[in-house]
Scaffold this motif. Structure first.
Motif, PDB file in Angstrom:
ATOM      1  N   GLU A  54      74.820  29.059  28.146  1.00 26.39           N
ATOM      2  CA  GLU A  54      74.620  30.184  28.080  1.00 26.39           C
ATOM      3  C   GLU A  54      73.545  30.275  28.423  1.00 26.39           C
ATOM      4  OE1 GLU A  54      76.438  32.941  25.963  1.00 26.39           O
ATOM      5  OE2 GLU A  54      78.775  32.354  26.164  1.00 26.39           O
ATOM      6  N   ARG A  55      73.009  29.363  27.634  1.00 28.62           N
ATOM      7  CA  ARG A  55      70.963  29.844  27.785  1.00 28.62           C
ATOM      8  C   ARG A  55      70.303  29.071  28.599  1.00 28.62           C
ATOM      9  NH1 ARG A  55      67.803  25.980  22.458  1.00 28.62           N
ATOM     10  NH2 ARG A  55      69.557  27.777  21.362  1.00 28.62           N
ATOM     11  N   THR A  60      67.938  32.202  33.403  1.00 30.00           N
ATOM     12  CA  THR A  60      67.980  32.189  34.936  1.00 30.00           C
ATOM     13  C   THR A  60      68.249  33.678  35.415  1.00 30.00           C
ATOM     14  OG1 THR A  60      68.817  30.912  35.529  1.00 30.00           O
ATOM     15  CG2 THR A  60      69.591  32.285  37.071  1.00 30.00           C
ATOM     16  N   ALA A  61      69.343  34.995  34.277  1.00 34.47           N
ATOM     17  CA  ALA A  61      68.964  36.255  34.482  1.00 34.47           C
ATOM     18  C   ALA A  61      67.716  36.905  34.254  1.00 34.47           C
ATOM     19  CB  ALA A  61      69.617  36.472  33.651  1.00 34.47           C
ATOM     20  N   ARG A  62      66.495  36.211  33.139  1.00 41.95           N
ATOM     21  CA  ARG A  62      65.637  36.600  32.697  1.00 41.95           C
ATOM     22  C   ARG A  62      64.122  36.727  34.086  1.00 41.95           C
ATOM     23  NH1 ARG A  62      65.466  34.215  28.556  1.00 41.95           N
ATOM     24  NH2 ARG A  62      63.833  32.150  29.132  1.00 41.95           N
ATOM     25  N   HIS A  63      64.313  35.148  34.338  1.00 39.17           N
ATOM     26  CA  HIS A  63      63.849  34.912  35.703  1.00 39.17           C
ATOM     27  C   HIS A  63      63.700  36.098  36.646  1.00 39.17           C
ATOM     28  CE1 HIS A  63      62.966  30.483  34.229  1.00 39.17           C
ATOM     29  NE2 HIS A  63      62.057  31.574  33.280  1.00 39.17           N
ATOM     30  N   GLY A 125      63.518  32.633  47.814  1.00 43.10           N
ATOM     31  CA  GLY A 125      62.931  33.485  46.203  1.00 43.10           C
ATOM     32  C   GLY A 125      64.185  33.527  45.329  1.00 43.10           C
ATOM     33  N   HIS A 126      65.363  33.529  46.192  1.00 41.22           N
ATOM     34  CA  HIS A 126      66.989  33.840  45.115  1.00 41.22           C
ATOM     35  C   HIS A 126      67.237  32.533  45.264  1.00 41.22           C
ATOM     36  CE1 HIS A 126      67.518  37.941  44.266  1.00 41.22           C
ATOM     37  NE2 HIS A 126      67.503  37.900  45.597  1.00 41.22           N
ATOM     38  N   ARG A 134      60.603  29.418  38.236  1.00 42.06           N
ATOM     39  CA  ARG A 134      60.243  31.193  38.367  1.00 42.06           C
ATOM     40  C   ARG A 134      59.089  31.411  39.246  1.00 42.06           C
ATOM     41  NH1 ARG A 134      57.403  31.563  32.172  1.00 42.06           N
ATOM     42  NH2 ARG A 134      57.601  34.360  32.299  1.00 42.06           N
ATOM     43  N   VAL A 135      59.979  32.829  39.458  1.00 38.05           N
ATOM     44  CA  VAL A 135      59.348  33.021  41.403  1.00 38.05           C
ATOM     45  C   VAL A 135      58.166  34.509  41.262  1.00 38.05           C
ATOM     46  CG1 VAL A 135      60.811  33.697  44.062  1.00 38.05           C
ATOM     47  CG2 VAL A 135      61.242  31.645  42.713  1.00 38.05           C
TER      48      VAL A 135
END
Ligand code: ADP
Ligand code: MG
Length: 254
Positions: A54-55, A60-63, A125-126, A134-135
């Motif tokens: 989950e971390r 990934t959601a933050r990025h 990028g995705h 990080r993009v």
């Protein structure tokens, strides 16, 4: 300490340790463990695996949020049959591998308006965000403005350094930047700073021949192109506009 006291303190301890997933899942997992007589090590491993998984998802959601990528412009929504000059296998290899990113290789997408340069740039990028990198996706003109403002505050070097955290910087529409509008040497500084370390993905309507409208002088244009292409993958997207084509197929009588 008795077992009940331990249980009562667990939520607070897990919060202190910043383990939100274990804090949520421990009642169910320990219940299963008790019921099925798991060895203690199996229980511990199950808890930690969930936290780690989950971390990674949260990261990934933050990025994805910080990347500013256009929504829905992913590789699975890209129709490669529309662009025969681009090898699907080659692009898929870039999307699925990260060797190019690790080496600081640049990707240059050239072609007239509407052929899918921004879509393909965003799609890569995705893919890199999904792979844990990080993009930052930005219109080149926006980034130029940002860097010029930093230069005025004598903070250009710091601003460029801050962009280092992005493994991939997508500069969309480089050729919309015009030296007449303002000082574009900041782009050159950025290219030099990232050279052989961090990747750039650049989309442009104009091939190199027309780039002297971007940089302040011919020597800087040559130096910028030299650094960009030294380790680069160039995709020429020469076809009809996808926008125009899809508009035409929607026209009655077609
Ligand atoms: P460019 O940046 O080259 O001007 P875009 O990437 O903005 O072009 O593409 C224009 C529109 O057409 C976008 O909505 C994009 O998603 C779509 N598009 C272009 N090429 C393709 C393609 N090969 N497959 C699917 N959609 C495409
Ligand atoms: Mg575009």
């Amino acid at each position: 300490m008795s077992a009940t006291v331990d249980t009562a303190q667990l939520p607070a301890m897990l919060t202190q340790l910043r383990l939100p997933t274990i804090a949520r899942l421990w009642p169910a997992i320990t219940q299963t463990a008790d019921r099925e007589s798991w060895p203690a090590t199996k229980t511990l491993a199950a808890l930690f695996e969930h936290e780690i998984a989950e971390r990674a998802q949260r990261r990934t959601a933050r990025h994805l949020l910080e990347a500013g990528l256009p929504v829905g412009k992913t590789i699975d929504r890209f129709d490669f049959t529309a662009i025969p000059s681009v090898s699907k296998a080659r692009v898929m290899a870039l999307a699925e591998g990260d060797a190019w990113l690790a080496k600081g290789t640049n990707i240059l997408l050239f072609g007239p308006p509407g052929v899918g340069k921004s879509h393909l740039g965003a799609a890569l990028g995705h893919a890199m965000v999904d792979a844990g990198y990080r993009v930052l996706f930005t219109r080149t003109t926006d980034l130029v403005q940002h860097l010029q403002a930093a230069r005025q505050d004598l903070k250009l070097a710091t601003a460029i350094e801050k962009l280092d955290k992005y493994h991939l910087l997508v500069l969309d529409d480089l050729s919309y930047v015009q030296k007449s509008q303002a000082e574009t040497s900041v782009i050159f500084e950025l290219i030099s700073a990232r050279y052989e370390r961090r990747s750039l993905l650049i989309t442009a309507n104009q091939p190199f021949g027309a780039w002297d409208t971007i940089f302040p002088d011919p020597a800087m244009t040559v130096a910028a192109i030299d650094r960009l292409v030294h380790h680069s993958i160039i995709l020429e997207m020469n076809t009809d506009s996808y926008r125009r084509k899809s508009a035409e197929t929607k026209r009655p009588g077609k």
